[in-house]
Design a protein around this motif. Structure first.
Motif, PDB file in Angstrom:
ATOM      1  N   ALA A  39       0.838  -1.197   0.000  1.00 24.52           N
ATOM      2  CA  ALA A  39       0.000   0.000   0.000  1.00 24.52           C
ATOM      3  C   ALA A  39       0.873   1.247   0.000  1.00 24.52           C
ATOM      4  O   ALA A  39       0.613   2.205  -0.743  1.00 24.52           O
ATOM      5  N   ALA A  40       1.955   1.213   0.814  1.00 27.61           N
ATOM      6  CA  ALA A  40       2.846   2.375   0.880  1.00 27.61           C
ATOM      7  C   ALA A  40       3.517   2.601  -0.474  1.00 27.61           C
ATOM      8  O   ALA A  40       3.610   3.726  -0.972  1.00 27.61           O
ATOM      9  N   TYR A  41       3.931   1.491  -1.067  1.00 26.65           N
ATOM     10  CA  TYR A  41       4.593   1.586  -2.364  1.00 26.65           C
ATOM     11  C   TYR A  41       3.634   2.153  -3.401  1.00 26.65           C
ATOM     12  O   TYR A  41       3.976   3.037  -4.180  1.00 26.65           O
ATOM     13  N   GLU A  42       2.404   1.674  -3.353  1.00 28.17           N
ATOM     14  CA  GLU A  42       1.419   2.143  -4.321  1.00 28.17           C
ATOM     15  C   GLU A  42       1.124   3.620  -4.127  1.00 28.17           C
ATOM     16  O   GLU A  42       0.967   4.368  -5.093  1.00 28.17           O
ATOM     17  N   ALA A  43       1.091   4.034  -2.849  1.00 32.50           N
ATOM     18  CA  ALA A  43       0.819   5.438  -2.577  1.00 32.50           C
ATOM     19  C   ALA A  43       1.939   6.299  -3.158  1.00 32.50           C
ATOM     20  O   ALA A  43       1.687   7.335  -3.787  1.00 32.50           O
ATOM     21  N   ALA A  44       3.190   5.842  -2.967  1.00 32.06           N
ATOM     22  CA  ALA A  44       4.322   6.597  -3.491  1.00 32.06           C
ATOM     23  C   ALA A  44       4.251   6.667  -5.010  1.00 32.06           C
ATOM     24  O   ALA A  44       4.479   7.711  -5.626  1.00 32.06           O
ATOM     25  N   LEU A  45       3.904   5.525  -5.597  1.00 27.81           N
ATOM     26  CA  LEU A  45       3.801   5.457  -7.051  1.00 27.81           C
ATOM     27  C   LEU A  45       2.719   6.422  -7.541  1.00 27.81           C
ATOM     28  O   LEU A  45       2.883   7.123  -8.535  1.00 27.81           O
ATOM     29  N   HIS A  46       1.632   6.445  -6.797  1.00 29.58           N
ATOM     30  CA  HIS A  46       0.512   7.295  -7.172  1.00 29.58           C
ATOM     31  C   HIS A  46       0.909   8.766  -7.087  1.00 29.58           C
ATOM     32  O   HIS A  46       0.577   9.565  -7.974  1.00 29.58           O
ATOM     33  N   ARG A  47       1.633   9.083  -6.008  1.00 30.58           N
ATOM     34  CA  ARG A  47       2.110  10.461  -5.861  1.00 30.58           C
ATOM     35  C   ARG A  47       2.958  10.858  -7.056  1.00 30.58           C
ATOM     36  O   ARG A  47       2.812  11.938  -7.612  1.00 30.58           O
ATOM     37  N   GLU A  48       3.868   9.936  -7.429  1.00 29.98           N
ATOM     38  CA  GLU A  48       4.778  10.219  -8.531  1.00 29.98           C
ATOM     39  C   GLU A  48       3.980  10.431  -9.830  1.00 29.98           C
ATOM     40  O   GLU A  48       4.260  11.336 -10.601  1.00 29.98           O
ATOM     41  N   ARG A  49       2.975   9.601 -10.018  1.00 26.83           N
ATOM     42  CA  ARG A  49       2.165   9.724 -11.234  1.00 26.83           C
ATOM     43  C   ARG A  49       1.425  11.059 -11.256  1.00 26.83           C
ATOM     44  O   ARG A  49       1.336  11.702 -12.281  1.00 26.83           O
ATOM     45  N   ARG A  50       0.912  11.418 -10.064  1.00 27.73           N
ATOM     46  CA  ARG A  50       0.187  12.698 -10.003  1.00 27.73           C
ATOM     47  C   ARG A  50       1.105  13.844 -10.359  1.00 27.73           C
ATOM     48  O   ARG A  50       0.725  14.777 -11.067  1.00 27.73           O
ATOM     49  N   ARG A  51       2.341  13.755  -9.856  1.00 27.56           N
ATOM     50  CA  ARG A  51       3.322  14.797 -10.094  1.00 27.56           C
ATOM     51  C   ARG A  51       3.590  14.912 -11.602  1.00 27.56           C
ATOM     52  O   ARG A  51       3.625  15.989 -12.173  1.00 27.56           O
ATOM     53  N   ILE A  52       3.736  13.731 -12.221  1.00 25.86           N
ATOM     54  CA  ILE A  52       4.042  13.731 -13.646  1.00 25.86           C
ATOM     55  C   ILE A  52       2.851  14.253 -14.443  1.00 25.86           C
ATOM     56  O   ILE A  52       3.000  15.029 -15.383  1.00 25.86           O
ATOM     57  N   ALA A  53       1.661  13.854 -13.997  1.00 27.15           N
ATOM     58  CA  ALA A  53       0.465  14.353 -14.676  1.00 27.15           C
ATOM     59  C   ALA A  53       0.398  15.874 -14.573  1.00 27.15           C
ATOM     60  O   ALA A  53       0.052  16.566 -15.537  1.00 27.15           O
ATOM     61  N   ARG A  54       0.763  16.387 -13.385  1.00 31.80           N
ATOM     62  CA  ARG A  54       0.723  17.834 -13.192  1.00 31.80           C
ATOM     63  C   ARG A  54       1.733  18.503 -14.116  1.00 31.80           C
ATOM     64  O   ARG A  54       1.468  19.539 -14.728  1.00 31.80           O
ATOM     65  N   ASP A  55       2.923  17.887 -14.236  1.00 30.22           N
ATOM     66  CA  ASP A  55       3.938  18.455 -15.117  1.00 30.22           C
ATOM     67  C   ASP A  55       3.445  18.480 -16.554  1.00 30.22           C
ATOM     68  O   ASP A  55       3.646  19.461 -17.276  1.00 30.22           O
ATOM     69  N   LEU A  56       2.804  17.378 -16.949  1.00 31.01           N
ATOM     70  CA  LEU A  56       2.290  17.313 -18.318  1.00 31.01           C
ATOM     71  C   LEU A  56       1.302  18.448 -18.549  1.00 31.01           C
ATOM     72  O   LEU A  56       1.346  19.139 -19.560  1.00 31.01           O
ATOM     73  N   HIS A  57       0.438  18.621 -17.565  1.00 32.83           N
ATOM     74  CA  HIS A  57      -0.603  19.629 -17.689  1.00 32.83           C
ATOM     75  C   HIS A  57      -0.004  21.033 -17.653  1.00 32.83           C
ATOM     76  O   HIS A  57      -0.250  21.856 -18.538  1.00 32.83           O
ATOM     77  N   ASP A  58       0.807  21.292 -16.643  1.00 33.71           N
ATOM     78  CA  ASP A  58       1.316  22.654 -16.419  1.00 33.71           C
ATOM     79  C   ASP A  58       2.329  23.054 -17.482  1.00 33.71           C
ATOM     80  O   ASP A  58       2.237  24.136 -18.054  1.00 33.71           O
ATOM     81  N   ASP A  59       3.311  22.173 -17.730  1.00 31.84           N
ATOM     82  CA  ASP A  59       4.420  22.576 -18.589  1.00 31.84           C
ATOM     83  C   ASP A  59       4.124  22.327 -20.067  1.00 31.84           C
ATOM     84  O   ASP A  59       4.116  23.261 -20.863  1.00 31.84           O
ATOM     85  N   VAL A  60       3.853  21.078 -20.390  1.00 34.28           N
ATOM     86  CA  VAL A  60       3.610  20.768 -21.800  1.00 34.28           C
ATOM     87  C   VAL A  60       2.354  21.472 -22.273  1.00 34.28           C
ATOM     88  O   VAL A  60       2.335  22.099 -23.336  1.00 34.28           O
ATOM     89  N   GLY A  61       1.313  21.382 -21.455  1.00 28.37           N
ATOM     90  CA  GLY A  61       0.045  22.002 -21.820  1.00 28.37           C
ATOM     91  C   GLY A  61       0.204  23.501 -22.043  1.00 28.37           C
ATOM     92  O   GLY A  61      -0.303  24.051 -23.028  1.00 28.37           O
ATOM     93  N   ALA A  62       0.922  24.139 -21.132  1.00 27.39           N
ATOM     94  CA  ALA A  62       1.091  25.595 -21.246  1.00 27.39           C
ATOM     95  C   ALA A  62       1.822  25.946 -22.532  1.00 27.39           C
ATOM     96  O   ALA A  62       1.433  26.882 -23.262  1.00 27.39           O
ATOM     97  N   ASN A  63       2.872  25.190 -22.854  1.00 28.91           N
ATOM     98  CA  ASN A  63       3.625  25.482 -24.076  1.00 28.91           C
ATOM     99  C   ASN A  63       2.784  25.248 -25.328  1.00 28.91           C
ATOM    100  O   ASN A  63       2.855  26.019 -26.280  1.00 28.91           O
TER     101      ASN A  63
END
Lengths: 237, 756
Positions: B555-579
């Motif tokens: 569960a802890a591992y999955e939570a960390a993985l999920h956090r990482e995915r959220r972070r990457i999704a945010r980057d995709l949205h904020d950075d790539v999307g903005a450009n």
């Protein structure tokens, strides 16, 4: 090294307008394919540029008239197979065509595999029009690009070679890097340009480019030797 | 073997009570029960053999008894019929004619009470002759008919005990068939499901077991007298014959009882009892010679029972219409029984009933009956006859292998003892080199206790924890428990189980629910070989904890993985999307291309972050250097970024650090390119301990000179990124030197702030 017989794909530099130059662009994305073909045709008005969208089309064109193409610009991810197969076929049939990879990113693992297989350089799609011609010109003049990431991979590759085994190509050129070539590769891996490296090492830019070409060739030799060794270990040959 | 219920028993006599529980529980361990029954069966077999060997023998090895040709003497004179037996030299007794009736296999095959009585009387006389010869130490004499028509006297030695090797094959067949039938019946009794799972004893099983007992004992008793050669004590023979009669009919009664209730209950038990009573009356009438022989002879009873069995099988066939499983069981059982008994009746009983010689010797006729039993044992693997569970088959299979091994052992021993000295040596070598290792291998494969080691327990626990689908998790959990305890059956527990505990005095282990798996009841440890003990409870509890711990880790591992995915999704949205948005709305071609290139560069870094490839600081700096020089040169600036100590730093950096460092550097470069004066941009990156010191200088443009430290829109962005990484960023003009300076000091291992 210049007295050595020409390896396939290392053509003498061509006239600047591309006179007599024949290139084949292989990419399944129609826009990219046309962009590359049109850019080359515009920059080198005398050049003849053909296009193909699949491995099958490309092979048909390449094998139909084996001496037809000087360069093949090959996208690796094709609908009916991998561009790697085209590169291998070019080398296998001894075609006088220089294989060059077209890629979006220069840190792709497949790109390194293609370079090991014998691609003489790569062109990045994600550049502006002027950048594309510039990249092509450099390869054509024997200055293949090596991005920091590719250089780091190459370094790791050469380090992993079995030290006592002296692998040589047909002309007696060893597969291991000379210390100077190793140094050039290390600095390429730091993101320095040829000019910076030549300044850093106190050599000419031309010598530096020669080293780069040698690195490319040795990568190919050692990769083939490694593959043969691996096959030997598995009892395939 | 009565069922003891510990929970309700009064505590008046705790010691005795406990002892009784212990014995009761042990008796319920199937393997123990089976062993007990098999020992009883073996005792019966041994007793038969001992009794047979205790009988005297006349002319052992010289006489053969043949149903067709009578008694044949084989000696120097060649084969010749034996006509009569004469007493030993010097004894006064009348010669005893050797008639077919004297050597008949079974007294019950004789056609009348008188013939039977005569036989027993003749046997008594024979016995007297033999005992007399033994006392004198002289052989009996036999009168034989020579081929030339003359008669001659030959010596027939008498031994007090029958030598085992002189026993005819038929005897061994009968003994073997009886043993196999008993073993199969013992399996069905010992392994029946009712006892261990609380289900009622299956219908028809009693009849089947009775039939087995009948067949086995009738085989043993028949073996006693039909192999007698010539001599046997009349009383013993009479008793054996009577027992044979009774048990043969018991076989028939058992079979009728079976088909009266199985597969469908057709007739009430009282009908079966009534039928059995009728048969008992017939036996009585025959033994006591109360009714005419031809009315109550054993053949008549057998034929009647056989007709009853056929009738019941036909009725069962009709009754099982619409019950495919029952029909399949009946088809197998009924067919094999009809075939087996049919062979017996047709070849032995019927000819005798019709006053003919039997076609098959009685001894051999037990083979088809034995085949019925073996066939039934095999059939239940497929049709679950009598509702026996799968595990019972496993035990029977193992039992079969053990029996086979013992048989081969005996064969090897016998072969060894029979071979000559030369071949003996090679035979011993062969046994030592090939047979014994092979035997060990087979034994180990099948019977060695495979207690899982720590590594495999852990692996099993992790497998359970990492199943996402509840059904798969339950299955994996059950598999792990099965590997650990090898229970005979696993069923869901009736009540919630808060913690692992022993139930039914060690017959079962209750294991609490686990993830998607329900609480389970494991019945019979180690394939019914032992009771559950405290150590098993401890092991079950430990494994439960292990699974829970692994689940938490996951569960802890999955939570960390999920956090990482959220972070990457945010980057995709904020950075790539903005450009991409900027490119969409850009009015001029040049900036549109710039935005798109930047989006591509972002995409590349995010993709490599997704690939999870570890990146060192030196690799990151190299990439930034190559990328930014291209950008600078494209805008007519030059970039000087000499090698610094960061270029030798092999510290791995997180995706987050990479993203922020790249973004800050790009922003700073954009500002320098957009707002600075033309000229050389200088960048340095050094590493001190775990701190990165980054610095960018660019020539100050006139417009820039008066700007505050928060120059440009991206400055706040850079600041917040630096703070998120626990670093410090300064961006300000140095008017004295005519340059703009951006400095960043950032720890390399800091976790980004604001992330959970």
């Amino acid at each position: 090294m210049t007295d050595r017989p020409q390896a396939p794909g290392t053509q003498p530099a061509l006239p600047h307008d591309g006179h007599g130059l024949r290139a084949l662009v292989i990419d399944d994305n129609r826009e990219t394919r046309s962009w590359i073909a049109e850019t080359l045709a515009l920059a080198l008005p005398m050049a003849q540029v053909d296009v193909a969208a699949t491995v099958a089309e490309a092979m048909a064109l390449l094998l139909d008239a084996p001496s037809r193409f000087d360069f093949a610009l090959i996208d690796l991810d094709l609908p009916d197979g991998s561009g790697l197969d085209i590169i291998r076929a070019i080398l296998q049939h001894g075609l006088p065509t220089t294989p060059i990879v077209i890629t979006i990113f220069d840190d792709d693992a497949t790109l390194f595999e293609a370079l090991s297989a014998g691609a003489q350089g790569y062109i990045l799609k994600g550049v502006k029009t002027a950048g594309l011609v510039e990249q092509f010109r450099r390869i054509e003049q024997g200055e293949p690009p090596i991005s920091p990431r590719i250089a780091q991979r190459m370094l790791a590759h050469f380090k992993a070679l079995p030290a006592p085994r002296r692998t040589e190509d047909a002309g007696g050129c060893p597969a291991e890097l000379t210390p100077r070539e190793g140094e050039v590769l290390r600095l390429l891996g730091k993101g320095l340009t040829m000019a910076e490296i030549s300044r850093h090492l106190g050599i000419s830019v031309n010598t530096c480019a020669t080293h780069t070409k040698a690195i490319y060739r040795k990568l190919n030799i050692s990769s083939r030797a490694e593959a043969a060794l691996a096959a030997d270990r598995r009892g395939l040959i | 073997m009565g069922h003891s219920d510990g929970a309700e028993a009064p505590a008046a006599d705790p010691g005795g009570q406990q002892l009784r529980w212990a014995i009761g529980s042990t008796l319920q361990v199937p393997l123990f029960r089976l062993t007990l029954l098999l020992i009883l069966a073996a005792a019966l077999v041994s007793a038969t053999l001992a009794l047979r060997l205790a009988q005297p023998a006349i002319g052992a090895g010289l006489l053969t008894i043949d149903a067709a040709r009578g008694t044949i003497y084989t000696g120097r004179e060649g084969p010749a019929p034996l006509l009569a037996l004469l007493p030993a030299m010097g004894a006064e007794a009348a010669p005893l004619p050797v008639t077919p009736a004297l050597v008949i296999e079974d007294p019950d095959m004789l056609g009348s009470y008188a013939a039977r009585r005569q036989l027993f009387a003749a046997q008594d006389r024979l016995m007297a002759l033999a005992e007399d010869a033994l006392a004198r130490g002289l052989p009996l004499r036999g009168l034989i008919a020579l081929p030339d028509g003359q008669n001659a006297l030959v010596d027939l030695p008498v031994t007090a005990r029958m030598p085992a090797r002189a026993l005819p094959a038929g005897f061994w067949v009968q003994l073997g068939c009886g043993a196999v039938i008993l073993a199969v019946a013992a399996c069905f009794v010992a392994l029946r499901a009712g006892q261990s799972t609380g289900r009622p004893t299956p219908e028809g099983l009693g009849g089947f077991v009775l039939a087995g007992l009948g067949a086995a004992v009738s085989a043993f008793t028949a073996g006693l007298y039909s192999s007698r050669g010539l001599v046997m004590d009349g009383g013993t023979m009479q008793l054996a014959s009577a027992l044979n009669h009774i048990f043969t009919l018991l076989f028939g009664v058992g079979m009728t009882a079976l088909f009266a209730r199985y597969p469908r209950p057709l007739l009430g038990r009282r009908w079966v009892v009534a039928g059995a009573g009728l048969v008992a009356l017939q036996v009585l009438a025959y033994r006591l010679e109360l009714l005419p022989h031809d009315l109550v002879s054993p053949q008549i009873s057998v034929a009647l029972l056989f007709v009853a069995i056929i009738a019941l099988v036909v009725a069962q066939h009709r009754a099982t219409r619409g019950h495919p499983a029952d029909r399949a069981a009946l088809r197998w059982l009924g067919l094999s029984i009809l075939l087996g008994s049919g062979v017996f009746v047709a070849l032995v009983a019927l000819p005798v009933a019709l006053q003919h010689d039997s076609i098959l010797s009685q001894g051999m006729a037990f083979l088809p009956i034995c085949a019925i039993y073996l066939g039934t044992a095999l059939a239940f693997a497929r049709y679950r006859l009598f509702d026996l569970d799968r595990w019972a088959l496993r035990i029977m299979f193992h039992l079969g292998v053990v029996a086979l091994l013992i048989a081969v052992d005996i064969l090897v021993l016998v072969t060894l003892s029979l071979s000559g000295p030369a071949s003996m040596a090679s035979a011993v070598a062969l046994v030592g080199l090939a047979y014994l290792p092979l035997r060990d291998l087979v034994f180990d494969r099948l019977f060695a206790r495979h207690r899982p080691d720590l590594a495999s327990i852990h692996a099993g626990a992790v497998t359970v924890a990492f199943q996402i689908d509840p059904a798969a998790k339950a299955e994996a959990w059950q598999l792990l428990l099965t590997r650990l305890f090898a229970p005979l059956h696993v069923t869901p527990a009736d009540h919630p189980v808060p913690a692992a505990r022993i139930a039914d005095e060690g017959l079962a282990l209750l294991v609490p629910a686990q993830g998607g798996a329900p609480a389970l009841r494991l019945g019979h440890a180690d394939g019914g070989g032992r009771l559950f003990a405290a150590a098993d409870v401890a092991l079950a509890a430990q494994v439960t904890q292990l699974v829970q711990a692994a689940e938490q880790d996951r569960a802890a591992y999955e939570a960390a993985l999920h956090r990482e995915r959220r972070r990457i999704a945010r980057d995709l949205h904020d950075d790539v999307g903005a450009n991409l948005l900027s490119a969409l709305h850009a009015k001029a071609e040049q900036p549109r291309q710039d935005f798109l290139l930047e989006a591509l560069a972002d995409l590349r870094q995010i993709a490599s972050g997704l690939a999870g490839r570890p990146v060192t600081l030196e690799a990151q700096i190299a990439e930034m250097r190559a990328e930014s020089r291209n950008r600078a040169e494209a805008r007519g600036h030059s970039l000087h970024w000499p090698l610094g100590s960061a270029d030798d730093c092999t510290q791995l950096i997180s995706y987050q650090t990479r993203r922020n460092l790249t973004a800050i550097h790009r922003e700073a470069l954009s500002n320098a390119l957009g707002h600075g004066a033309p000229g050389e941009i200088r960048v340095t990156a050094d590493c001190e301990g775990m701190m990165l010191h980054y610095r960018m200088e660019n020539p100050l443009a006139a417009a820039q000179a008066g700007a505050g430290p928060d120059r440009g829109a991206g400055c706040g962005n850079m600041q917040s990124r630096a703070q998120a990484m626990g670093g410090q960023l300064h961006s300000a003009a140095d008017p004295a030197r005519g340059i703009w300076v951006v400095t960043l000091a950032m720890p390399l291992t800091a976790r980004p702030e604001g992330t959970p």
